[in-house]
Write a protein that holds these residues in place. Structure first.
Motif, PDB file in Angstrom:
ATOM      1  N   LEU A  50       0.829  -1.213   0.000  1.00 23.93           N
ATOM      2  CA  LEU A  50       0.000   0.000   0.000  1.00 23.93           C
ATOM      3  C   LEU A  50       0.859   1.258   0.000  1.00 23.93           C
ATOM      4  N   SER A  51       1.930   1.243   0.801  1.00 20.93           N
ATOM      5  CA  SER A  51       2.833   2.400   0.841  1.00 20.93           C
ATOM      6  C   SER A  51       3.524   2.592  -0.499  1.00 20.93           C
ATOM      7  N   ALA A  52       3.886   1.468  -1.169  1.00 22.53           N
ATOM      8  CA  ALA A  52       4.506   1.580  -2.488  1.00 22.53           C
ATOM      9  C   ALA A  52       3.524   2.193  -3.483  1.00 22.53           C
ATOM     10  N   GLY A  53       2.243   1.789  -3.409  1.00 24.93           N
ATOM     11  CA  GLY A  53       1.249   2.400  -4.290  1.00 24.93           C
ATOM     12  C   GLY A  53       1.083   3.884  -4.023  1.00 24.93           C
ATOM     13  N   THR A  54       1.106   4.251  -2.740  1.00 24.17           N
ATOM     14  CA  THR A  54       1.023   5.673  -2.388  1.00 24.17           C
ATOM     15  C   THR A  54       2.237   6.437  -2.912  1.00 24.17           C
ATOM     16  N   ALA A  55       3.432   5.841  -2.778  1.00 25.47           N
ATOM     17  CA  ALA A  55       4.642   6.481  -3.291  1.00 25.47           C
ATOM     18  C   ALA A  55       4.561   6.641  -4.807  1.00 25.47           C
ATOM     19  N   ARG A  56       3.984   5.622  -5.506  1.00 25.00           N
ATOM     20  CA  ARG A  56       3.826   5.743  -6.964  1.00 25.00           C
ATOM     21  C   ARG A  56       2.882   6.895  -7.305  1.00 25.00           C
ATOM     22  N   ASP A  57       1.754   6.995  -6.569  1.00 25.58           N
ATOM     23  CA  ASP A  57       0.820   8.100  -6.833  1.00 25.58           C
ATOM     24  C   ASP A  57       1.471   9.448  -6.547  1.00 25.58           C
ATOM     25  N   ASP A  58       2.237   9.528  -5.441  1.00 30.24           N
ATOM     26  CA  ASP A  58       2.953  10.772  -5.139  1.00 30.24           C
ATOM     27  C   ASP A  58       3.976  11.085  -6.212  1.00 30.24           C
ATOM     28  N   PHE A  59       4.599  10.023  -6.777  1.00 25.62           N
ATOM     29  CA  PHE A  59       5.565  10.204  -7.862  1.00 25.62           C
ATOM     30  C   PHE A  59       4.903  10.864  -9.062  1.00 25.62           C
ATOM     31  N   LEU A  60       3.658  10.469  -9.346  1.00 19.59           N
ATOM     32  CA  LEU A  60       2.963  11.041 -10.495  1.00 19.59           C
ATOM     33  C   LEU A  60       2.446  12.443 -10.201  1.00 19.59           C
ATOM     34  N   GLU A  61       2.031  12.693  -8.949  1.00 24.27           N
ATOM     35  CA  GLU A  61       1.404  13.965  -8.611  1.00 24.27           C
ATOM     36  C   GLU A  61       2.398  15.076  -8.316  1.00 24.27           C
ATOM     37  N   THR A  62       3.626  14.730  -7.927  1.00 22.87           N
ATOM     38  CA  THR A  62       4.583  15.740  -7.481  1.00 22.87           C
ATOM     39  C   THR A  62       5.221  16.443  -8.667  1.00 22.87           C
ATOM     40  N   MET A 115       7.209  -0.129 -12.873  1.00 20.06           N
ATOM     41  CA  MET A 115       7.553   1.172 -12.302  1.00 20.06           C
ATOM     42  C   MET A 115       8.770   1.777 -12.985  1.00 20.06           C
ATOM     43  N   ARG A 116       9.744   0.920 -13.365  1.00 20.32           N
ATOM     44  CA  ARG A 116      10.912   1.453 -14.083  1.00 20.32           C
ATOM     45  C   ARG A 116      10.490   1.979 -15.452  1.00 20.32           C
ATOM     46  N   ARG A 117       9.596   1.231 -16.151  1.00 19.88           N
ATOM     47  CA  ARG A 117       9.102   1.741 -17.429  1.00 19.88           C
ATOM     48  C   ARG A 117       8.331   3.049 -17.235  1.00 19.88           C
ATOM     49  N   LEU A 118       7.532   3.088 -16.167  1.00 17.55           N
ATOM     50  CA  LEU A 118       6.794   4.332 -15.883  1.00 17.55           C
ATOM     51  C   LEU A 118       7.747   5.488 -15.620  1.00 17.55           C
ATOM     52  N   LEU A 119       8.863   5.204 -14.967  1.00 18.50           N
ATOM     53  CA  LEU A 119       9.854   6.250 -14.713  1.00 18.50           C
ATOM     54  C   LEU A 119      10.414   6.790 -16.022  1.00 18.50           C
ATOM     55  N   ASP A 120      10.721   5.893 -16.965  1.00 23.18           N
ATOM     56  CA  ASP A 120      11.271   6.338 -18.251  1.00 23.18           C
ATOM     57  C   ASP A 120      10.239   7.166 -19.009  1.00 23.18           C
ATOM     58  N   VAL A 121       8.988   6.647 -19.103  1.00 19.77           N
ATOM     59  CA  VAL A 121       7.955   7.368 -19.853  1.00 19.77           C
ATOM     60  C   VAL A 121       7.673   8.730 -19.218  1.00 19.77           C
ATOM     61  N   THR A 122       7.589   8.732 -17.894  1.00 22.04           N
ATOM     62  CA  THR A 122       7.315  10.002 -17.200  1.00 22.04           C
ATOM     63  C   THR A 122       8.454  10.995 -17.394  1.00 22.04           C
ATOM     64  N   GLY A 123       9.696  10.494 -17.406  1.00 23.63           N
ATOM     65  CA  GLY A 123      10.829  11.386 -17.647  1.00 23.63           C
ATOM     66  C   GLY A 123      10.750  12.016 -19.026  1.00 23.63           C
ATOM     67  N   ARG A 124      10.408  11.193 -20.051  1.00 27.28           N
ATOM     68  CA  ARG A 124      10.279  11.758 -21.396  1.00 27.28           C
ATOM     69  C   ARG A 124       9.136  12.775 -21.450  1.00 27.28           C
ATOM     70  N   ASN A 125       8.018  12.433 -20.818  1.00 25.89           N
ATOM     71  CA  ASN A 125       6.896  13.376 -20.804  1.00 25.89           C
ATOM     72  C   ASN A 125       7.281  14.687 -20.109  1.00 25.89           C
ATOM     73  N   ASP A 126       8.035  14.576 -19.026  1.00 25.78           N
ATOM     74  CA  ASP A 126       8.467  15.792 -18.318  1.00 25.78           C
ATOM     75  C   ASP A 126       9.339  16.650 -19.215  1.00 25.78           C
ATOM     76  N   GLN A 127      10.246  16.008 -19.964  1.00 26.49           N
ATOM     77  CA  GLN A 127      11.099  16.780 -20.870  1.00 26.49           C
ATOM     78  C   GLN A 127      10.266  17.450 -21.951  1.00 26.49           C
ATOM     79  N   LEU A 128       9.261  16.705 -22.478  1.00 25.37           N
ATOM     80  CA  LEU A 128       8.391  17.305 -23.488  1.00 25.37           C
ATOM     81  C   LEU A 128       7.595  18.473 -22.909  1.00 25.37           C
ATOM     82  N   VAL A 129       7.122  18.295 -21.669  1.00 24.40           N
ATOM     83  CA  VAL A 129       6.364  19.380 -21.046  1.00 24.40           C
ATOM     84  C   VAL A 129       7.238  20.614 -20.859  1.00 24.40           C
TER      85      VAL A 129
END
Length: 787
Positions: A50-62, A115-129
């Motif tokens: 549950l804490s890992a899921g919360t950390a993942r959600d915080d990762f997306l929201e922060t 989660m590692r794939r999500l990290l890569d995709v989110t990093g690319r999206n952040d750069q695009l943003v």
């Protein structure tokens, strides 16, 4: 049998039963602990997931800068869950539990990879943003630059429009004034032509003609002012010259000196002036029409420029709105909303291409919009991929959490089942052990309590009467016999020691009574010695005036005898009579003075001695009483070189015990003379009286002698403490002072001293003491001031 063995028998049976029960319980409890540990680990894995899921959600929201921190936190929770799964695999034994643990471990591995794939995709999206935000800022900057340029152009247009408007007003003013002036000239010419046809001689004196000429002059002045306002000085000079020539030509006898040449005729001068005005009207009317057209063109351009500036600003606002909407959609991971924004921005480049702005800025703005839309399209793809990964991770999370919950519930039920079994075994064993133990304990207790009750009865009788004799049952061979024999030994020894203590107490009481009597005798002796010293001093003081009075009375007797003999012989002379009268007067004065001094000394001594002897309470004036006391102590002071100063307010009345107060000051003075100075020293002592409050008096006795060492200050008021025992001091002087001040006078005393600087005693007493005086406290309270 000794009591120890009997007690051991009572405890052995239940202990044996308890040991058997404990062994069975130990085996079952180990299984329960294993199941409970597995349940705890399953619960821990559940919480970590549950804490890992919360950390993942915080990762997306922060924000972008804080994502690394939340990713590391996610890794921490998943690694802890993986570690706990390995531990749980070593605990569980049943096949279904092992299968659930393996499935949860595999799901956790996939969850971590997602989660590692999500990290890569989110990093690319952040750069695009970030890139899109930069392009948006660039587009807004370019629109601001275009708007600023258009704003400056509009300002230039407004300035040109204002200048053209000013010129147009000036031209219109000149044309209007020229028309008025031309009408006035025409009126003068018509009136003059009509007058010349009818009666030329009457023209000069005509009021109407003068009015028309004045109107012409006024129109000329207004036209000159309009020309001067337009900075047309040459036209002003031409107008003045032509108008002057016309006015002179209309004069019957013109003055040629006013003109540079011969004056023209009135008709010629009027024609010249009229032609000049008409030419001026034509020129300014043409200029007026040209300025009017220019103002119209400037107004049209100004409106177009304002529209362009507004359109540019709207483009900047629209770009910011779409950028904010894009950021909100990306935060919410709404791919459909991002697609709508992409579709809506398709015509933004075409709108920019139609704006009448700088071509270079226009091209850069169109390129920025195109690049922004390209990045937005790429972001849509990344966002779609991100949402797909999140859906897979959510499904994996549900499987892992379901397995963890299943393990937790199953293992918890196993632990509870084993615990219930242990409880039933414990209850059954406790019942059996209790029954056997109770029977054994009852038999053993009866063999112990009966002799113990007899021992208790003997102890109670002994406590009520110590001489009741020795305790029975001392011949038993168990612990009760040992207690009886030991108690008898204690009784014998206590009786012997009680008798010895009684004799010691009697001797101590006798010694204490002797010591108290000795202290009382010493205090009384100290008081009598002080009074005896006072009597000896006063006797010495009285002896001097009495001796003088006796000698004077003897001399007066001799003088009286010689005077009587001279009177009987009849040889009495005036000079002898005069000498006799003088000697008698001197003798009488000397007798009166010395006898008065002796009477004063006797009165002072009587009052001081009576006060010290009687110890009664009375009212007295402090100032007079102090001088009487000092007079009674003058024999002691006369033997030294010391000076005593008194500082006391006049008319200070006290209602207290003067004898006790005199004893206090006498002891302080004697103590200072004895201990504060060396032989032959000349010191200064002072008695200062003040009123710190309306109901109290403060007496400060001070000297400038050697002072008291700091180590001795705390013992100064102790009885028998003295540093001059070799000189005959008893150590009771200050002790008496302390007792009299704190008990008889109902006050308190404090001591301040510094070696080499002197000593100061401060006494605070009430002006009127209460009856009866307070008894001295057993534990004195002392106040010492130290430096």
């Amino acid at each position: 049998m000794r009591i120890t063995y009997r007690v051991l028998l009572v405890g052995g049976i239940p202990i044996t039963i308890a040991a058997a029960i404990a062994l069975a319980a130990f085996i079952l409890l180990n299984e329960a602990d294993r199941a409970r540990s597995g349940a705890v680990l399953a619960g821990t894995i559940y919480r970590n997931l549950l804490s890992a899921g919360t950390a993942r959600d915080d990762f997306l929201e922060t924000t972008r800068s804080d994502r690394t921190q939340h990713y590391e936190l996610f890794r921490t929770y998943t690694e802890q869950a993986r570690f706990d799964l390995r531990r749980l695999a070593g605990i569980v034994r049943e096949s279904q539990h092992v299968e659930a643990v393996d499935e949860a471990a595999g799901a956790l591995q996939r969850y971590t990879e997602d989660m590692r794939r999500l990290l890569d995709v989110t990093g690319r999206n952040d750069q695009l943003v970030v890139s899109m935000a930069g392009r948006t800022d660039s587009l807004v900057g370019m629109t601001d630059e275009a708007r600023e340029r258009q704003h400056r152009s509009n300002a230039d247009v407004v300035q040109s429009l204002a200048e053209s408007d000013r010129k147009l007003r000036v031209a219109r003013e000149i044309v209007d004034r020229a028309h008025e002036f031309s009408a006035a000239i025409s009126a003068v010419q018509l009136f003059r032509a009509a007058a010349e046809d009818a009666a030329p001689a009457a023209l000069t004196g005509s009021v109407r003609f003068s009015f028309e000429v004045g109107r012409m002059r006024s129109g000329g002045m207004r036209l000159s002012e309009a020309l001067a306002a337009a900075d047309r000085d040459e036209s002003v000079r031409d107008l003045s010259r032509l108008l002057l020539a016309y006015e002179i030509s209309m004069t019957p006898t013109p003055d040629a000196a006013l003109l540079d040449q011969a004056p023209p005729s009135a008709t010629e001068a009027g024609r010249r002036l009229t032609d000049w005005v008409e030419r001026l009207i034509k020129i300014n009317a043409t200029e007026q029409r040209a300025l009017h057209d220019q103002v119209a063109e400037l107004l049209t351009y100004s409106v177009l420029s304002s529209e362009t500036e507004r359109a540019t600003q709207e483009i900047a606002i629209e770009a910011l709105k779409r950028s904010n909407r894009t950021a909100e959609a990306l935060t919410a991971r709404d791919a459909e909303a991002v697609q709508r924004i992409y579709d809506e921005s398709s015509n933004l480049g075409a709108i920019i291409a139609t704006l009448p702005i700088s071509p270079l800025i226009q091209t850069e703005m169109v390129d920025a919009v195109a690049q922004w839309r390209t990045g937005l399209a790429t972001t849509i793809e990344g966002l779609t991929e991100q949402n797909r990964i999140l859906r897979e991770m959510d499904a994996t999370t549900r499987r892992m959490i379901g397995r963890s919950r299943l393990l937790n519930e199953t293992l918890t039920r196993d632990a509870e089942r084993i615990s219930d079994l242990v409880g039933r075994i414990l209850i059954l064993g406790a019942a059996v052990g209790l029954l056997l133990g109770s029977v054994t304990a009852l038999a053993v207790a009866r063999s112990i309590t009966r002799p113990l009750s007899r021992l208790q009865q003997s102890m109670v009788e002994l406590s009520q009467n110590t001489r009741s004799g020795l305790i029975a049952d001392f011949d038993r061979r168990d612990e009760l016999g040992d207690m009886a024999r030991a108690t008898n030994v204690f009784l014998t020894e206590i009786g012997r020691r009680e008798q010895a203590l009684r004799k010691s107490k009697e001797r101590a009481d006798a010694a204490l009574a002797e010591l108290q009597q000795a202290q009382t005798d010493l205090i009384q002796a100290e008081k009598l010695a002080s009074l005896g010293q006072l009597v000896a001093g006063v006797a010495h003081e009285i002896n001097t005036p009495l001796g003088i009075a006796l000698t004077t009375s003897t001399l007066l007797g001799d003088e009286s005898k010689r005077f009587a003999e001279a009177a009987e012989s009849g040889k009495l002379q005036r000079s002898v009579l005069r000498r006799f009268m003088e000697r008698m007067g001197e003798g009488t004065q000397l007798l009166f003075a010395n006898l008065t001094r002796a009477a004063d000394l006797v009165h002072s001594f009587k009052q001081v001695a009576a006060d010290q002897a009687s110890g009664e309470r009375r009212q007295f004036v402090m100032d007079d009483w102090l001088h009487d006391l000092l007079t009674s102590l003058s024999p002691v002071l006369r033997k030294t070189k010391h000076e005593v100063a008194i500082d006391c307010p006049p008319d200070l009345n006290l209602d207290t015990y003067p004898g006790a107060l005199g004893q206090v000051l006498t002891n302080l003075l004697t103590n200072a003379l004895t201990h504060a100075y060396g032989e032959g020293d000349a010191g200064h002592l002072e008695i200062r009286v003040s009123e710190p409050s309306i109901d109290s008096v403060r007496i400060v006795f001070s000297d400038d002698g050697k002072g008291i060492p700091e180590a001795d200050i705390g013992k100064a008021f102790d009885p028998f403490f003295t540093t001059g025992r070799s000189t005959g001091s008893t150590g009771l002087g200050l002790h008496i002072v302390y007792n009299l001040v704190t008990s008889r006078l109902q006050g308190h005393i404090s001591l301040y001293s510094k070696v080499g600087k002197g000593t100061r005693f401060t006494i605070d007493i009430p002006k009127a003491v209460s009856d009866p005086p307070a008894e001295p406290a057993s534990a004195r309270s002392r106040q010492f001031e130290r430096v």
